[in-house]
Design an enzyme around this catalytic site. Structure first.
Site, PDB file in Angstrom:
ATOM      1  N   ARG A 102     -11.045  32.421-107.704  1.00 58.64           N
ATOM      2  CA  ARG A 102     -10.408  31.955-108.948  1.00 58.64           C
ATOM      3  C   ARG A 102      -9.750  30.600-108.713  1.00 58.64           C
ATOM      4  O   ARG A 102      -9.080  30.413-107.704  1.00 58.64           O
ATOM      5  CB  ARG A 102      -9.314  32.936-109.393  1.00 58.64           C
ATOM      6  CG  ARG A 102      -9.811  34.235-109.876  1.00 58.64           C
ATOM      7  CD  ARG A 102      -8.808  34.978-110.717  1.00 58.64           C
ATOM      8  NE  ARG A 102      -7.407  34.884-110.338  1.00 58.64           N
ATOM      9  CZ  ARG A 102      -6.425  35.438-111.020  1.00 58.64           C
ATOM     10  NH1 ARG A 102      -6.688  36.132-112.117  1.00 58.64           N
ATOM     11  NH2 ARG A 102      -5.179  35.340-110.632  1.00 58.64           N
ATOM     12  N   THR A 106      -6.599  27.463-113.555  1.00 56.09           N
ATOM     13  CA  THR A 106      -7.255  27.983-114.768  1.00 56.09           C
ATOM     14  C   THR A 106      -7.558  29.478-114.675  1.00 56.09           C
ATOM     15  O   THR A 106      -7.873  30.102-115.693  1.00 56.09           O
ATOM     16  CB  THR A 106      -8.591  27.256-115.006  1.00 56.09           C
ATOM     17  OG1 THR A 106      -9.460  27.559-113.899  1.00 56.09           O
ATOM     18  CG2 THR A 106      -8.392  25.755-115.103  1.00 56.09           C
ATOM     19  N   ASP A 198      -1.058  38.915-104.427  1.00 56.03           N
ATOM     20  CA  ASP A 198      -2.367  38.339-104.091  1.00 56.03           C
ATOM     21  C   ASP A 198      -3.020  39.222-103.031  1.00 56.03           C
ATOM     22  O   ASP A 198      -2.609  39.219-101.871  1.00 56.03           O
ATOM     23  CB  ASP A 198      -2.204  36.902-103.584  1.00 56.03           C
ATOM     24  CG  ASP A 198      -3.559  36.223-103.448  1.00 56.03           C
ATOM     25  OD1 ASP A 198      -4.433  36.773-102.749  1.00 56.03           O
ATOM     26  OD2 ASP A 198      -3.746  35.160-104.067  1.00 56.03           O
ATOM     27  N   ASP A 201      -4.492  37.550 -99.812  1.00 47.94           N
ATOM     28  CA  ASP A 201      -3.435  37.030 -98.929  1.00 47.94           C
ATOM     29  C   ASP A 201      -2.734  38.163 -98.191  1.00 47.94           C
ATOM     30  O   ASP A 201      -2.425  38.050 -96.999  1.00 47.94           O
ATOM     31  CB  ASP A 201      -2.405  36.240 -99.746  1.00 47.94           C
ATOM     32  CG  ASP A 201      -2.909  34.849-100.109  1.00 47.94           C
ATOM     33  OD1 ASP A 201      -3.978  34.445 -99.612  1.00 47.94           O
ATOM     34  OD2 ASP A 201      -2.230  34.177-100.905  1.00 47.94           O
TER      35      ASP A 201
HETATM   36  C1  PRP Z   1      -9.056  38.002-106.632  1.00 46.71           C
HETATM   37  C2  PRP Z   1      -9.643  39.388-106.634  1.00 46.71           C
HETATM   38  C3  PRP Z   1     -10.732  39.283-107.664  1.00 46.71           C
HETATM   39  C4  PRP Z   1     -10.155  38.296-108.640  1.00 46.71           C
HETATM   40  C5  PRP Z   1      -9.705  39.042-109.861  1.00 46.71           C
HETATM   41  O1  PRP Z   1      -9.807  37.126-105.872  1.00 46.71           O
HETATM   42  O2  PRP Z   1     -10.102  39.804-105.391  1.00 46.71           O
HETATM   43  O3  PRP Z   1     -11.953  38.831-107.126  1.00 46.71           O
HETATM   44  O4  PRP Z   1      -9.050  37.655-108.009  1.00 46.71           O
HETATM   45  O5  PRP Z   1      -9.263  38.170-110.838  1.00 46.71           O
HETATM   46  P1  PRP Z   1      -9.968  38.048-112.258  1.00 46.71           P
HETATM   47  O6  PRP Z   1     -10.208  39.431-112.754  1.00 46.71           O
HETATM   48  O7  PRP Z   1      -8.943  37.313-113.072  1.00 46.71           O
HETATM   49  O8  PRP Z   1     -11.226  37.257-112.099  1.00 46.71           O
HETATM   50  P2  PRP Z   1      -9.352  35.631-105.531  1.00 46.71           P
HETATM   51  O9  PRP Z   1      -9.957  34.677-106.504  1.00 46.71           O
HETATM   52  O10 PRP Z   1      -7.864  35.604-105.392  1.00 46.71           O
HETATM   53  O11 PRP Z   1     -10.078  35.340-104.161  1.00 46.71           O
HETATM   54  P3  PRP Z   1      -9.849  35.943-102.688  1.00 46.71           P
HETATM   55  O12 PRP Z   1     -10.280  37.388-102.722  1.00 46.71           O
HETATM   56  O13 PRP Z   1     -10.764  35.099-101.862  1.00 46.71           O
HETATM   57  O14 PRP Z   1      -8.397  35.794-102.318  1.00 46.71           O
HETATM   58  N1  URA Z   2      -6.041  38.472-107.814  1.00 52.94           N
HETATM   59  C1  URA Z   2      -5.111  39.053-107.031  1.00 52.94           C
HETATM   60  O1  URA Z   2      -5.231  39.069-105.802  1.00 52.94           O
HETATM   61  N2  URA Z   2      -4.045  39.620-107.627  1.00 52.94           N
HETATM   62  C2  URA Z   2      -3.875  39.622-108.963  1.00 52.94           C
HETATM   63  O2  URA Z   2      -2.866  40.158-109.443  1.00 52.94           O
HETATM   64  C3  URA Z   2      -4.850  38.997-109.762  1.00 52.94           C
HETATM   65  C4  URA Z   2      -5.933  38.443-109.160  1.00 52.94           C
END
Ligand code: PRP
Ligand code: URA
Length: 206
Positions: A102, A106, A198, A201
């Site tokens: 993400r 945005t 997150d 993280d």
């Molecule tokens: C997180 C999570 C999903 C997404 C959900 O990933 O693991 O893939 O956000 O959000 P959405 O429903 O609004 O699309 P992130 O983009 O933080 O990536 P990461 O797993 O690499 O930290």
């Molecule tokens: N991705 C995350 O890791 N946490 C949230 O709450 C939303 C998106």
């Protein structure tokens, strides 16, 4: 589209620990494994089996073995935390990957990697992504799976937000969602409340 909320006292205890901000990354990984075991067991409950006969040490016994192709697709990074529980439970799992991220401003998902088996028409496909927030990431991944012929797609998510459930109802109405919690909603930065923070993280200590 159906939302299945898995309910079990042990699952609630795991969720309490996952939600707790003082949980360490090491513990967070182990808890992610444990919660995923419950969700995968529920998401696979209706998989077809075929009857067979085996010889026990004492006599012949009628048994049932899994009789479908199963594909698990974790969404990088966070979905990787759910994969080991899946392959430990489901014999013969094929694994594909979507790398989605993400945008921090945005909250729009961007695909940076994909390696997914083709011809998914006869497979039951499990998308592993712990957070269903806006639903943009899951909708993008499901569209990618459908482009490869997938018809039976199940999303295994640890926490879902109503906004994400609603988006999937519009954009991927055939999807079944299995989750441990339906939380209140999203904040201004599109994080789930109360949520887990997150996930990537916390899982990786970044
Ligand atoms: C997180 C999570 C999903 C997404 C959900 O990933 O693991 O893939 O956000 O959000 P959405 O429903 O609004 O699309 P992130 O983009 O933080 O990536 P990461 O797993 O690499 O930290
Ligand atoms: N991705 C995350 O890791 N946490 C949230 O709450 C939303 C998106």
């Amino acid at each position: 589209m159906a939302l299945h909320l898995v309910d079990h006292p042990l699952l609630h205890d795991i969720m309490a620990r996952l939600r707790d901000r003082s949980t360490t990354s090491d513990d967070y990984r182990a808890l992610t494994y444990r919660v995923s075991t419950f969700l995968v067991a529920e998401a696979t409950r209706d998989l077809p089996t075929r009857e067979e006969v085996v010889e026990t040490p004492l006599e012949r016994a009628g048994v049932r073995r899994l009789a479908t192709r199963v594909v698990a697709v974790p969404v990088l990074r966070a979905g990787i935390g759910m994969l080991q529980a899946f392959v430990d439970l489901v014999p013969g799992t094929e694994v594909g990957y979507f790398g989605l991220e993400r945008n921090e401003e945005t909250a729009q998902a961007r695909c940076y990697y994909e390696k997914v088996p083709k011809d998914l028409g006869q497979a039951v496909v499990f998308l592993l992504d712990p957070m269903l927030a806006t639903g943009g990431s899951a909708a993008m991944a499901i569209a990618g799976l459908q482009a490869r012929g997938a018809r039976d797609v199940r999303l295994v998510a640890i926490v879902a937000a109503p906004e994400g459930v609603e988006l999937l109802a519009q954009r991927a109405p055939g999807t079944e969602i299995f989750s441990a919690a339906l939380d209140r909603g999203l904040n201004g930065r599109k994080y789930i409340l109360p949520g887990l923070g997150d996930f990537g993280d916390r899982l990786y200590g970044t």
